[in-house]
Design a protein around this motif. Structure first.
Motif, PDB file in Angstrom:
ATOM      1  N   GLN A   1     -31.174  18.672  -6.811  1.00 24.02           N
ATOM      2  CA  GLN A   1     -32.587  18.394  -6.568  1.00 24.02           C
ATOM      3  C   GLN A   1     -33.216  19.509  -5.740  1.00 24.02           C
ATOM      4  O   GLN A   1     -34.333  19.938  -5.998  1.00 24.02           O
ATOM      5  CB  GLN A   1     -32.762  17.049  -5.853  1.00 24.02           C
ATOM      6  N   GLU A   2     -32.488  19.973  -4.750  1.00 24.61           N
ATOM      7  CA  GLU A   2     -32.985  21.057  -3.904  1.00 24.61           C
ATOM      8  C   GLU A   2     -33.175  22.334  -4.719  1.00 24.61           C
ATOM      9  O   GLU A   2     -34.185  23.019  -4.588  1.00 24.61           O
ATOM     10  CB  GLU A   2     -31.989  21.287  -2.756  1.00 24.61           C
ATOM     11  N   LYS A   3     -32.218  22.649  -5.584  1.00 19.79           N
ATOM     12  CA  LYS A   3     -32.330  23.839  -6.438  1.00 19.79           C
ATOM     13  C   LYS A   3     -33.515  23.735  -7.385  1.00 19.79           C
ATOM     14  O   LYS A   3     -34.141  24.741  -7.722  1.00 19.79           O
ATOM     15  CB  LYS A   3     -31.056  24.016  -7.257  1.00 19.79           C
TER      16      LYS A   3
ATOM     17  N   ILE B   1     -20.534  13.015  -5.487  1.00 19.85           N
ATOM     18  CA  ILE B   1     -21.548  12.964  -6.539  1.00 19.85           C
ATOM     19  C   ILE B   1     -22.942  12.972  -5.926  1.00 19.85           C
ATOM     20  O   ILE B   1     -23.836  13.700  -6.379  1.00 19.85           O
ATOM     21  CB  ILE B   1     -21.342  11.725  -7.439  1.00 19.85           C
ATOM     22  N   ALA B   2     -23.133  12.188  -4.862  1.00 19.37           N
ATOM     23  CA  ALA B   2     -24.433  12.134  -4.188  1.00 19.37           C
ATOM     24  C   ALA B   2     -24.806  13.498  -3.615  1.00 19.37           C
ATOM     25  O   ALA B   2     -25.954  13.939  -3.724  1.00 19.37           O
ATOM     26  CB  ALA B   2     -24.414  11.080  -3.088  1.00 19.37           C
ATOM     27  N   LEU B   3     -23.840  14.193  -3.036  1.00 16.10           N
ATOM     28  CA  LEU B   3     -24.100  15.525  -2.494  1.00 16.10           C
ATOM     29  C   LEU B   3     -24.442  16.509  -3.602  1.00 16.10           C
ATOM     30  O   LEU B   3     -25.382  17.304  -3.471  1.00 16.10           O
ATOM     31  CB  LEU B   3     -22.882  16.013  -1.706  1.00 16.10           C
ATOM     32  N   ASP B   4     -23.730  16.428  -4.713  1.00 19.05           N
ATOM     33  CA  ASP B   4     -24.037  17.283  -5.863  1.00 19.05           C
ATOM     34  C   ASP B   4     -25.455  17.031  -6.368  1.00 19.05           C
ATOM     35  O   ASP B   4     -26.184  17.973  -6.693  1.00 19.05           O
ATOM     36  CB  ASP B   4     -23.042  17.050  -6.999  1.00 19.05           C
ATOM     37  N   MET B   5     -25.849  15.766  -6.424  1.00 21.11           N
ATOM     38  CA  MET B   5     -27.197  15.422  -6.878  1.00 21.11           C
ATOM     39  C   MET B   5     -28.248  15.975  -5.915  1.00 21.11           C
ATOM     40  O   MET B   5     -29.284  16.495  -6.342  1.00 21.11           O
ATOM     41  CB  MET B   5     -27.340  13.903  -7.007  1.00 21.11           C
TER      42      MET B   5
END
Length: 59
Positions: free
Chosen positions: A47-49, A39-43
């Motif tokens: 954010q980067e996108k 989940i943290a990686l997805d977030m």
């Protein structure tokens, strides 16, 4: 902790502070540590996108 990469699993070591924080989140949200990290990686990716500047990544 182990993170799967393809058909291999890579060991990941967290410092004491991060391990404690992850344990608290695991208890609070009743999710596995690996699910929380996903989940943290997805977030982070979202954010980067969205164009957010993430200073910690620049260090």
């Amino acid at each position: 902790m182990v993170i799967a990469r393809g058909n291999k699993r890579l060991p990941v070591t967290l410092n004491v502070h991060r391990q404690k924080s992850l344990s608290l989140l695991k208890k609070k949200y009743s999710k596995s540590e690996s699910k929380l990290l996903c989940i943290a990686l997805d977030m982070l990716v979202e954010q980067e996108k969205a164009g957010f500047e993430i200073p910690k990544l620049r260090e």
